[in-house]
Design an enzyme around this catalytic site. Structure first.
Site, PDB file in Angstrom:
ATOM      1  N   ALA A  65       0.872  -1.165   0.000  1.00 25.15           N
ATOM      2  CA  ALA A  65       0.000   0.000   0.000  1.00 25.15           C
ATOM      3  C   ALA A  65       0.914   1.221   0.000  1.00 25.15           C
ATOM      4  O   ALA A  65       2.077   1.143   0.400  1.00 25.15           O
ATOM      5  CB  ALA A  65      -0.875  -0.030   1.242  1.00 25.15           C
ATOM      6  N   GLY A 108       0.463  -4.803   1.023  1.00 23.17           N
ATOM      7  CA  GLY A 108      -0.754  -4.798   0.209  1.00 23.17           C
ATOM      8  C   GLY A 108      -0.544  -5.462  -1.141  1.00 23.17           C
ATOM      9  O   GLY A 108      -1.494  -5.989  -1.734  1.00 23.17           O
ATOM     10  N   GLU A 111      -0.968  -9.049  -0.512  1.00 20.77           N
ATOM     11  CA  GLU A 111      -2.395  -9.257  -0.204  1.00 20.77           C
ATOM     12  C   GLU A 111      -3.240  -9.188  -1.476  1.00 20.77           C
ATOM     13  O   GLU A 111      -4.185  -9.958  -1.658  1.00 20.77           O
ATOM     14  CB  GLU A 111      -2.853  -8.220   0.826  1.00 20.77           C
ATOM     15  CG  GLU A 111      -2.165  -8.432   2.172  1.00 20.77           C
ATOM     16  CD  GLU A 111      -2.408  -7.295   3.154  1.00 20.77           C
ATOM     17  OE1 GLU A 111      -1.995  -6.152   2.866  1.00 20.77           O
ATOM     18  OE2 GLU A 111      -3.020  -7.542   4.207  1.00 20.77           O
ATOM     19  N   GLU A 131       4.554  -5.120   7.145  1.00 21.18           N
ATOM     20  CA  GLU A 131       3.867  -4.028   7.867  1.00 21.18           C
ATOM     21  C   GLU A 131       4.393  -3.830   9.280  1.00 21.18           C
ATOM     22  O   GLU A 131       4.416  -2.728   9.804  1.00 21.18           O
ATOM     23  CB  GLU A 131       2.352  -4.310   7.915  1.00 21.18           C
ATOM     24  CG  GLU A 131       1.634  -4.186   6.583  1.00 21.18           C
ATOM     25  CD  GLU A 131       1.598  -5.481   5.774  1.00 21.18           C
ATOM     26  OE1 GLU A 131       2.388  -6.408   6.071  1.00 21.18           O
ATOM     27  OE2 GLU A 131       0.783  -5.555   4.836  1.00 21.18           O
TER      28      GLU A 131
END
Ligand code: CO8
Length: 257
Positions: A65, A108, A111, A131
């Site tokens: 992300a 992300g 993911e 993360e």
């Protein structure tokens, strides 16, 4: 719709979405999310497309992300926007989505690859949930999906240390379905996608739905669900054609109905 963060293309009956933010290693910001979801939805409702491929660059599928977008967010910002919940829309796409991963698939990015139906990786792929190094944790399903893919021990190891997993380990652990040389990644993935796209689309969509349901149901409920879908395919012309073609020793001509 014009796209800035992705490239969208078709290759025969395969829809291809390429993440295209090279300067940020395809970091996933809100605009990228909106564009990927819009492109996938457009392919899902396009009768000429039978399978979707999501890919990035040779260096990065996606390095996570967008940390620069997230950094100033307060709890209330994240909560009130339900930050990044928009990615859930990808789980409602009915056509198969294959992630073709080269380079970094982190946070992300990892993911997002796991939201797809399966992952084909190049030898350079690196998966990770880093993360924890940023003072947070996976937020797009990583702690749940990675655990189902690779089991608790390896998932804990990945999520708690933030270490990366190379392609060989990812294949051994069940995270990816196959590993191919970097130069062959798109060719192989497009071949796989084209093969899927040639089958009866109702059967393909129901197979995808049934496999994905195995994550959400007990074995007994899942087997019953599968059987109901299986029975319903006997209402399609494609079942008649597929089985007739086998008996008549010719290839089936599916009409997707
Ligand atoms: N976000 C924003 N920018 C990024 C990101 C990212 N995730 N990753 C890389 N970039 C940018 C860098 O800042 C750099 O930009 P600039 O040139 O302007 O400085 C550019 O991309 C190139 O990156 P590097 O110079 O760092 O390239 P390297 O080859 O040296 O390193 C790495 C590559 C190892 C991938 C490194 O860039 C890195 O560690 N990136 C961050 C990886 C990471 O921590 N990802 C997890 C992010 S958090 C997350 O994904 C949470 C998901 C859950 C959110 C759900 C919310 C509800």
């Amino acid at each position: 719709m014009p796209y800035d963060m992705i490239k969208v293309d078709t290759n025969g009956a395969v829809g291809v979405i390429t993440l295209n933010r090279p300067k940020a290693l395809n970091a996933l910001n809100t605009q990228t999310m909106n564009e990927v979801v819009a492109a996938a939805q457009a392919f899902d409702s396009d009768g000429k497309v039978g399978c979707i491929v999501l890919t990035g660059s040779e260096k990065a599928f996606a390095a996570g992300a967008d940390i620069k977008e997230m950094q100033p967010l307060s709890y209330m910002d994240a909560w009130s926007q339900d930050f990044f919940a928009g990615w859930d829309a990808l789980t409602r796409i009915r056509k198969p989505i294959i992630a073709a991963v080269s380079g970094y698939a982190l946070g992300g990015g990892c993911e997002l690859a796991m939201i797809c139906d399966f992952i084909i990786a190049s030898e350079s792929a690196k998966f990770g949930q880093p993360e924890i190094t940023l003072g947070v944790m996976p937020g797009m399903g990583g702690s749940q999906r990675l655990t189902r893919f690779v089991g608790k021990s390896k998932s804990m190891d990945m999520c708690l240390t933030g270490r990366m997993m190379d392609a060989e380990e990812a294949e051994r652990s069940g995270l990816v379905s196959r590993v191919v040389p970097v130069s062959d990644l798109m060719e192989v993935t497009l071949e796989v996608a084209a093969k899927i796209a040639q089958f009866s689309q109702p059967a393909v969509a129901m197979t995808k739905e049934s496999v994905n349901r195995s994550y959400e149901m007990t074995m007994a409920e899942g087997v019953r669900f599968e059987r109901r879908l299986f029975h319903s395919l006997f209402a399609t012309e494609d079942q008649d054609e597929g089985m007739k073609a086998f008996v008549e020793k010719r290839s089936a001509q599916f009409k997707n109905r």
